[in-house]
Design a protein around this motif. Structure first.
Motif, PDB file in Angstrom:
ATOM      1  N   LEU A 212      19.689  53.070 122.742  1.00 50.11           N
ATOM      2  CA  LEU A 212      18.434  53.180 121.997  1.00 50.11           C
ATOM      3  C   LEU A 212      17.674  51.861 122.020  1.00 50.11           C
ATOM      4  O   LEU A 212      18.241  50.803 121.763  1.00 50.11           O
ATOM      5  N   MET A 213      16.371  51.946 122.322  1.00 48.79           N
ATOM      6  CA  MET A 213      15.531  50.751 122.360  1.00 48.79           C
ATOM      7  C   MET A 213      14.354  50.936 121.407  1.00 48.79           C
ATOM      8  O   MET A 213      13.851  52.053 121.230  1.00 48.79           O
ATOM      9  N   THR A 214      13.914  49.857 120.795  1.00 49.50           N
ATOM     10  CA  THR A 214      12.738  49.897 119.928  1.00 49.50           C
ATOM     11  C   THR A 214      11.850  48.685 120.200  1.00 49.50           C
ATOM     12  O   THR A 214      12.336  47.619 120.591  1.00 49.50           O
ATOM     13  N   GLU A 215      10.586  48.887 119.991  1.00 48.17           N
ATOM     14  CA  GLU A 215       9.625  47.787 120.083  1.00 48.17           C
ATOM     15  C   GLU A 215       8.475  48.108 119.141  1.00 48.17           C
ATOM     16  O   GLU A 215       7.711  49.042 119.377  1.00 48.17           O
ATOM     17  N   LYS A 216       8.406  47.383 118.050  1.00 49.81           N
ATOM     18  CA  LYS A 216       7.410  47.612 117.006  1.00 49.81           C
ATOM     19  C   LYS A 216       7.475  49.062 116.517  1.00 49.81           C
ATOM     20  O   LYS A 216       8.446  49.453 115.892  1.00 49.81           O
ATOM     21  N   GLU A 217       6.471  49.871 116.838  1.00 48.81           N
ATOM     22  CA  GLU A 217       6.392  51.238 116.300  1.00 48.81           C
ATOM     23  C   GLU A 217       6.871  52.301 117.297  1.00 48.81           C
ATOM     24  O   GLU A 217       6.666  53.482 117.085  1.00 48.81           O
ATOM     25  N   MET A 244      16.253  62.237 116.577  1.00 52.25           N
ATOM     26  CA  MET A 244      16.997  61.129 115.975  1.00 52.25           C
ATOM     27  C   MET A 244      16.245  59.820 116.143  1.00 52.25           C
ATOM     28  O   MET A 244      16.181  59.004 115.225  1.00 52.25           O
ATOM     29  N   ALA A 245      15.661  59.633 117.320  1.00 50.74           N
ATOM     30  CA  ALA A 245      14.866  58.419 117.555  1.00 50.74           C
ATOM     31  C   ALA A 245      13.618  58.427 116.681  1.00 50.74           C
ATOM     32  O   ALA A 245      13.200  57.388 116.151  1.00 50.74           O
ATOM     33  N   ALA A 254       8.277  58.371 119.331  1.00 55.78           N
ATOM     34  CA  ALA A 254       9.611  58.376 119.935  1.00 55.78           C
ATOM     35  C   ALA A 254       9.510  59.036 121.300  1.00 55.78           C
ATOM     36  O   ALA A 254       8.762  60.004 121.483  1.00 55.78           O
ATOM     37  N   VAL A 255      10.263  58.513 122.251  1.00 49.63           N
ATOM     38  CA  VAL A 255      10.201  59.019 123.630  1.00 49.63           C
ATOM     39  C   VAL A 255      11.609  59.258 124.152  1.00 49.63           C
ATOM     40  O   VAL A 255      12.513  58.450 123.926  1.00 49.63           O
TER      41      VAL A 255
END
Length: 318
Positions: A212-217, A244-245, A254-255
């Protein structure tokens, strides 16, 4: 065009092909089976044919024996009914047969529908194709039974995200309530669709959430062909991963990047708040709903991620 025009075309036809988009989900499949019941009650001949097989989680639905895939012999028919599909190309190989039929009836609730039919009943305000088929039964003055109610309830349940998405309206709840009166047990339907997982799915999920990766929103997850092979999972097992993401606090988009084959990536989008991911998907030739949409890119995984994430950041920055 109106629902009355749809019934007029149905009454004129004799032999029907019912189909929907590739990669079936509950709304597409449930609506197909319900329409087959409607046609049978109107003394019409019909069969269901899709380009992709039935996902395992819907094996509890009735009359699955009449559903075939395009690799089998296509019967003669004079009218096609295409359900829950905004673009005729999305039905896959079945399109080769549909375009040769005498008439095409297009029943859909997506705002980006291309109006490809001889009669187009497109209702973006409807929660699902299943909700529209419920209306079709009422307009035709044909009664429901428990099997039909189960198919329509599964259709509405899945396309509203268990009544969580913004396409859920007072009318949606009213219809669902009427369907439950036929003996439908909501907890049982929910369990069969969302809580009957194979061990291979859980193993796959551990890999996916580990990446799982996130960047800001923005949050994104990836399902590669190597992951499927290592865990013994199938494409059916991916259902619900993107939610879930999307459930992470502060995430607006979410993608899910899903490697279908080499240089072919299926992309799913989910949004929270006022982000219209349908517009983002349409940029890449896809489409769907305001809060849930998708597309397919003929790129390698890394390139697809770079292009899609770049477009999302551009959209959020406006």
């Amino acid at each position: 065009m109106s629902i009355s025009k749809v019934l007029k075309y149905i009454r004129q036809g004799k032999n029907f092909l019912i189909t929907s988009h590739m990669n079936l989900e509950g709304d597409a499949l449930g609506s197909e089976i319900a329409v087959s019941y409607l046609l049978a009650k109107m003394k019409k001949n019909c069969f269901i044919c899709n380009s992709t097989p039935i996902p395992r989680i819907y094996s509890f639905l009735p009359s699955l024996g009449i559903v075939q895939t395009v690799d089998k012999k296509i019967k003669n028919f004079d009218t096609s009914i295409v359900l829950d599909c905004s673009d005729l190309d999305r039905i896959g190989k079945v399109k080769d047969f549909v375009v040769k039929s005498g008439a095409i009836i297009n029943i859909d609730h997506h705002m980006d529908n291309k109006n490809f039919g001889d009669v187009n009943w497109v209702k973006p305000g409807a929660s699902s194709a299943g909700e529209m088929i419920y209306e079709l039964f009422k307009k035709a003055k044909i009664g429901l039974n428990k099997d039909i109610a189960l198919c329509l309830y599964a259709a509405i349940l899945t396309d509203t995200g268990s009544f969580r998405h913004r396409n859920t309206t007072p009318s949606t709840h009213m219809i669902a309530g009427n369907l439950i009166k036929f003996g439908i047990r909501p907890e049982e339907v929910f369990r069969k669709i969302y809580e009957s997982h194979k061990l291979s799915r859980m193993k796959l999920l551990s890999f996916v959430l580990g990446g799982l990766m996130t960047e800001k929103e923005i949050a994104w997850i990836t399902v590669s062909g190597a992951m499927l092979k290592k865990t013994g999972a199938s494409f059916d097992d991916i259902e619900g991963f993107i939610e879930m993401a999307a459930s992470i606090e502060g995430i607006k988009v979410a993608v899910l990047f899903q490697e279908i084959e080499k240089n072919k990536i299926k992309i799913g989008f989910r949004s929270r708040g006022n982000v219209n991911v349908g517009k983002i998907a349409s940029y890449f030739g896809g489409g769907g709903h305001f809060a849930a949409s998708g597309c397919v890119l003929k790129e390698n995984l890394r390139t697809a991620q770079k292009e899609v994430l770049g477009k999302i950041k551009e959209y959020l920055g406006k």
